[in-house]
Each structure stands twice: as structure tokens, then as C-alpha cells.
Design a protein around this motif. Structure first.
Motif, PDB file in Angstrom:
ATOM      1  N   LEU A  71       0.389  -1.071   0.124  1.00 11.09           N
ATOM      2  CA  LEU A  71       0.179  -0.204  -0.004  1.00 11.09           C
ATOM      3  C   LEU A  71       0.665   0.972   0.183  1.00 11.09           C
ATOM      4  N   ASN A  72       1.850   1.303   0.499  1.00 10.10           N
ATOM      5  CA  ASN A  72       2.527   2.446   0.847  1.00 10.10           C
ATOM      6  C   ASN A  72       3.239   2.605  -0.459  1.00 10.10           C
ATOM      7  N   ALA A  73       3.742   1.795  -1.187  1.00  5.89           N
ATOM      8  CA  ALA A  73       4.372   1.955  -3.090  1.00  5.89           C
ATOM      9  C   ALA A  73       3.599   2.567  -3.250  1.00  5.89           C
ATOM     10  N   LEU A  74       1.531   2.304  -3.526  1.00  5.86           N
ATOM     11  CA  LEU A  74       1.148   3.292  -3.949  1.00  5.86           C
ATOM     12  C   LEU A  74       0.808   4.002  -4.041  1.00  5.86           C
ATOM     13  N   CYS A  75       0.121   3.995  -2.599  1.00 11.04           N
ATOM     14  CA  CYS A  75       0.422   5.986  -2.472  1.00 11.04           C
ATOM     15  C   CYS A  75       1.475   6.386  -2.777  1.00 11.04           C
ATOM     16  N   GLU A  76       2.710   5.844  -2.717  1.00  9.05           N
ATOM     17  CA  GLU A  76       3.718   6.466  -3.360  1.00  9.05           C
ATOM     18  C   GLU A  76       3.814   7.516  -4.395  1.00  9.05           C
ATOM     19  N   LEU A  77       3.396   6.276  -5.865  1.00  6.08           N
ATOM     20  CA  LEU A  77       2.731   7.006  -7.022  1.00  6.08           C
ATOM     21  C   LEU A  77       1.370   6.830  -7.216  1.00  6.08           C
ATOM     22  N   CYS A  78       0.613   7.339  -6.174  1.00 13.27           N
ATOM     23  CA  CYS A  78      -0.911   8.074  -6.443  1.00 13.27           C
ATOM     24  C   CYS A  78      -0.737   7.995  -5.063  1.00 13.27           C
ATOM     25  N   ALA A  79      -0.583   9.598  -4.809  1.00 11.47           N
ATOM     26  CA  ALA A  79      -0.658  10.388  -3.117  1.00 11.47           C
ATOM     27  C   ALA A  79      -1.884  10.672  -3.469  1.00 11.47           C
ATOM     28  N   ASP A  80      -3.010  11.219  -4.364  1.00  2.26           N
ATOM     29  CA  ASP A  80      -3.771  11.461  -3.762  1.00  2.26           C
ATOM     30  C   ASP A  80      -5.087   9.933  -4.169  1.00  2.26           C
ATOM     31  N   ILE A  81      -4.440   8.890  -4.191  1.00  2.24           N
ATOM     32  CA  ILE A  81      -5.947   7.878  -3.513  1.00  2.24           C
ATOM     33  C   ILE A  81      -7.191   8.082  -2.879  1.00  2.24           C
ATOM     34  N   ALA A  82      -7.979   8.163  -2.892  1.00  2.00           N
ATOM     35  CA  ALA A  82      -8.544   8.425  -1.250  1.00  2.00           C
ATOM     36  C   ALA A  82     -10.281   7.036  -2.124  1.00  2.00           C
ATOM     37  N   PRO A  83      -9.523   5.945  -2.479  1.00  2.00           N
ATOM     38  CA  PRO A  83     -11.138   5.609  -1.775  1.00  2.00           C
ATOM     39  C   PRO A  83     -12.055   4.669  -0.473  1.00  2.00           C
ATOM     40  N   SER A  84     -13.034   4.571  -0.971  1.00  2.00           N
ATOM     41  CA  SER A  84     -14.035   5.033   0.472  1.00  2.00           C
ATOM     42  C   SER A  84     -14.869   3.274   0.793  1.00  2.00           C
ATOM     43  N   THR A  85     -14.595   2.377  -0.720  1.00  2.00           N
ATOM     44  CA  THR A  85     -15.205   1.288  -0.034  1.00  2.00           C
ATOM     45  C   THR A  85     -14.141  -0.202  -0.317  1.00  2.00           C
ATOM     46  N   LEU A  86     -13.759  -1.013  -0.038  1.00  2.00           N
ATOM     47  CA  LEU A  86     -12.680  -2.257   0.612  1.00  2.00           C
ATOM     48  C   LEU A  86     -13.845  -3.529   0.098  1.00  2.00           C
ATOM     49  N   LEU A  87     -13.027  -3.768  -0.815  1.00  2.00           N
ATOM     50  CA  LEU A  87     -13.397  -5.512  -0.526  1.00  2.00           C
ATOM     51  C   LEU A  87     -11.812  -6.105  -0.715  1.00  2.00           C
ATOM     52  N   ASP A  88     -11.976  -7.314   0.828  1.00  2.00           N
ATOM     53  CA  ASP A  88     -10.940  -8.281   1.454  1.00  2.00           C
ATOM     54  C   ASP A  88     -11.166  -9.733   0.638  1.00  2.00           C
ATOM     55  N   CYS A  89     -11.085  -9.783  -0.042  1.00  2.00           N
ATOM     56  CA  CYS A  89     -11.509 -11.565  -0.781  1.00  2.00           C
ATOM     57  C   CYS A  89     -10.196 -12.597   0.176  1.00  2.00           C
ATOM     58  N   GLY A  90     -10.709 -13.147   0.925  1.00  2.00           N
ATOM     59  CA  GLY A  90     -10.315 -14.196   1.575  1.00  2.00           C
ATOM     60  C   GLY A  90      -9.394 -12.983   2.950  1.00  2.00           C
ATOM     61  N   ALA A  91      -9.613 -13.109   3.555  1.00  2.00           N
ATOM     62  CA  ALA A  91      -9.583 -12.060   4.421  1.00  2.00           C
ATOM     63  C   ALA A  91      -9.234 -12.373   5.278  1.00  2.00           C
ATOM     64  N   GLY A  92      -9.510 -13.556   6.032  1.00  2.00           N
ATOM     65  CA  GLY A  92      -9.074 -14.918   7.337  1.00  2.00           C
ATOM     66  C   GLY A  92      -8.764 -13.944   8.441  1.00  2.00           C
ATOM     67  N   PRO A  93      -8.049 -13.334   9.077  1.00  2.00           N
ATOM     68  CA  PRO A  93      -8.307 -12.581  10.608  1.00  2.00           C
ATOM     69  C   PRO A  93      -8.307 -11.134  10.824  1.00  2.00           C
ATOM     70  N   GLY A  94      -8.695 -10.420   8.969  1.00  2.00           N
ATOM     71  CA  GLY A  94      -8.774  -9.140   8.714  1.00  2.00           C
ATOM     72  C   GLY A  94      -7.438  -8.244   9.070  1.00  2.00           C
ATOM     73  N   THR A  95      -6.149  -8.600   8.603  1.00  2.00           N
ATOM     74  CA  THR A  95      -5.236  -8.332   8.068  1.00  2.00           C
ATOM     75  C   THR A  95      -5.169  -7.711   7.548  1.00  2.00           C
ATOM     76  N   ALA A  96      -5.495  -7.538   6.178  1.00  2.00           N
ATOM     77  CA  ALA A  96      -5.520  -6.885   5.010  1.00  2.00           C
ATOM     78  C   ALA A  96      -6.487  -5.282   5.633  1.00  2.00           C
ATOM     79  N   SER A  97      -6.980  -5.742   5.119  1.00  2.00           N
ATOM     80  CA  SER A  97      -8.597  -4.881   5.584  1.00  2.00           C
ATOM     81  C   SER A  97      -7.941  -3.983   7.301  1.00  2.00           C
ATOM     82  N   PHE A  98      -7.034  -3.856   8.165  1.00  2.00           N
ATOM     83  CA  PHE A  98      -6.682  -3.346   9.192  1.00  2.00           C
ATOM     84  C   PHE A  98      -5.465  -2.746   8.677  1.00  2.00           C
ATOM     85  N   ALA A  99      -4.696  -3.102   7.264  1.00  2.00           N
ATOM     86  CA  ALA A  99      -4.010  -2.179   6.888  1.00  2.00           C
ATOM     87  C   ALA A  99      -4.226  -1.187   6.178  1.00  2.00           C
TER      88      ALA A  99
END
Length: 327
Positions: A71-99
Motif C-alpha cells: 500500500l505504501n508503494a501504491l500511495c507513493e505513486l498515487c498520492a491522491d488515491i482515496a478509496p471509500s469502499t474496500l473488498l477484502d477477498c480471503g480476508a482471514g483474521p482481517g489483516t489486509a483490512s486493518f492495514a
């Protein structure tokens, strides 16, 4: 930039969840789960709350660190990215959603998908410690069947889950992930040759469906990486005392190796080369292995060019290198 360490709220939630559970009980479970995954197993080996806790203590910090780095690599190249909705597939204990919650204050809707009831239950328990995640939606069931019913999201993440399904199912899942992506898709796999092969297959398949690559690649042509080399990155993170006990580890840190891919519905405003290994510094020059618009190669920054050498010395494995930085 977000830290590779689990947020304090999630650390506290894990501590609370561990109350009344002996580390001696979790250690053999953690070893068994790790062995199963190394042999090509999947989350089906996690069948109880104790299993889920053991998994969370041993794997959740490293998985979080890899997602945070991506996500840091993404934000470095797209500083203005601001998603409002998240879909976490294979979320397990929620790790990616917490990040993602740490990376994007803009996120207001979190939808998680996983078939494992023990991991799902733990995710819902941990989420209660974060006001933004307390009302997350967690859909139970097979990844593809459940994903097909989910609403599209501006940010879709599939973290360490594609390897758990068959090759034919992987292709169908990649198509469905892209269908559900309104803007940005992040896929993460282990930083092994096999993990990278899955990432490369997803990359080629979805570029064919109109996807644009944001990271780590600087282009959308065929991947120039040649075997036995493979594209992967590493993120160092500290180990907790409990983690060290469960893994019988002697060093207080862990290096998580991962491969990742960020795709977008929109073409990037700029491209950046990617540092593929730790730069090598000598008295004569700095040598940097780059994936650039010209392919994979070594770029040398002679020490006599003090400005260029100084810039090269600051580079690290995984960094983006824009055209002006390489002059």
C-alpha cells in the motif's frame, strides 16, 4: 506511509484474545499450521479458536507488513488515491483490512470474505477494538461464489489467498476480482518463485482485459524477468515476545518476502523504475538492479558523479526510481 507493525489497537485486541490461553498450547498448533502451509496446505487446517490465535500470532504480523509495504508503494505513486469502499477477498483474521484502514482515512465501508469460521470469528472480535472497523461486513463462504455476490469496491485486495485454490480456479478468480474492482486491485503472494509465477499470470491475464499496472512494474509489456530470477521484495518487522516464543526464534526481527501487483482502471500519471535488490556500493560506483521501461538491468552510478552516487546510496530494495532521479 504506514508502519509495517500491527496497529496498537490490534495488538491490544490480540493480547485480550489471548487471556486465559497458554503459550504452551499454541506453540504446537503454530508449528503444525506452518508445516501444513509449507507443504501446500491452506487455511482449512485452522479449525478452532486456538488454531486461529496461533495463526494470528505467527503469520498476521508478517502478512500485515507485506500489505503495508504494498500500500505504501501504491500511495507513493498515487498520492491522491482515496478509496471509500474496500473488498477484502480471503480476508482471514482481517489483516489486509486493518492495514488498508491505516493507509486510507477515506475508507468507510469494509467488506471481508472468507470461508474459514475460526478466522472469521477472530477478525470480528479484533475489529471491535477499532471504531472504524466495528461495523465491517464479513461474508462467509467460498471465495468465488461469495465474491460473485458482493458489491464492487474502489479498492479490492486479495492477500496470500490465490495459492489456496487450483490453477483453473485461480484464473476464474482473477477475472472476478477485476470485475469487482471499481478502481484499484492489489494482489499479494509469498515472495517465492511459485508466488511470483501466480502474480505474473494474474498480471498478463488482467492486462489483457484492460488493466493498467501501477506497481511494481514500470510498464504493461510482457514481464522481462527471466528464470531462475523472480520479482519479490522484503519487509523487515520486529517480532513480539509471543511470536519469538511460538517460533522458537532467536533474532528479534523477521524479514517477510512477498510478491505483489497493483492494477488500476486508470492509466498512471507517471511511471517509475523499481529497485529489484539491495543496491551494491563500492569505492568506485553504486550498482542498482532495476526493472525499467527498457527491461531488467544493472544501472551504475559512478562515485565521481557525487550527486548521482549520493542519490543511489539512499535507494533500498523495492524503491521507486523516477526518471529524474536516475539522471
Amino acid at each position: 506511509m504506514i508502519s509495517p507493525e500491527l496497529p496498537p489497537s490490534i495488538k491490544a485486541a490480540l493480547d485480550d484474545a489471548l487471556q486465559g490461553t497458554a503459550r504452551t498450547e499454541l506453540a504446537p498448533r503454530a508449528a503444525s499450521i506452518s508445516a501444513a502451509y509449507r507443504q501446500g496446505g491452506h487455511s482449512g487446517v485452522i479449525r478452532s479458536r486456538a488454531d486461529a490465535l496461533a495463526y494470528a500470532l505467527v503469520r498476521m504480523p508478517a502478512t500485515y507488513a507485506a500489505v503495508a509495504a504494498s500500500l505504501n508503494a501504491l500511495c507513493e505513486l498515487c498520492a491522491d488515491i482515496a478509496p471509500s469502499t474496500l473488498l477484502d477477498c480471503g480476508a482471514g483474521p482481517g489483516t489486509a483490512s486493518f492495514a488498508a484502514a491505516q493507509a486510507f482515512a477515506s475508507l468507510g465501508t469494509f467488506t471481508l470474505i472468507d470461508a474459514n469460521p475460526a478466522l472469521r470469528s477472530l477478525a470480528l472480535e479484533l475489529a471491535q477494538h477499532d471504531p472504524r472497523l466495528a461495523q465491517l461486513g464479513y461474508l462467509a463462504g467460498d471465495a468465488r461464489a461469495t465474491l460473485a455476490k458482493a458489491e464492487p469496491a474502489e479498492l479490492v485486495i486479495a492477500s496470500y489467498m490465490i495459492s489456496e485454490i487450483s490453477d483453473s480456479a485461480q484464473r476464474a478468480l482473477a477475472d472476478l476480482l477485476w470485475q469487482k474492482t471499481a478502481d484499484t486491485l492489489l494482489v499479494i503472494e509469498p515472495g517465492t518463485p511459485a508466488g511470483f509465477a501466480r502474480i505474473r499470470d494474474v498480471r498478463a491475464r488482467l492486462i489483457g482485459q484492460g488493466a493498467h499496472v501501477l506497481a511494481p512494474c514500470p510498464h504493461e509489456r510482457a514481464c522481462p524477468m527471466v528464470e531462475p530470477d523472480w520479482c519479490h521484495f522484503t519487509q523487515r518487522l520486529p517480532r513480539s515476545r509471543a511470536h519469538m516464543q511460538l517460533k522458537a526464534a532467536e533474532v528479534p526481527y523477521e524479514d517477510e518476502k512477498f510478491s505483489y501487483l497493483v492494477l488500476s482502471r486508470q492509466a498512471p500519471a507517471e511511471r517509475a523504475a523499481r529497485v529489484l535488490t539491495q543496491p551494491q556500493l563500492t569505492k568506485i560506483a553504486a550498482s542498482v538492479k532495476l526493472c525499467s521501461d527498457d527491461g531488467v538491468g544493472i544501472v551504475t552510478f559512478p562515485r565521481r558523479d557525487k550527486a548521482a552516487y549520493a542519490r543511489a546510496k539512499k535507494l533500498a530494495w523495492g524503491d521507486a526510481l523516477r526518471g529524474s532521479d536516475s539522471q
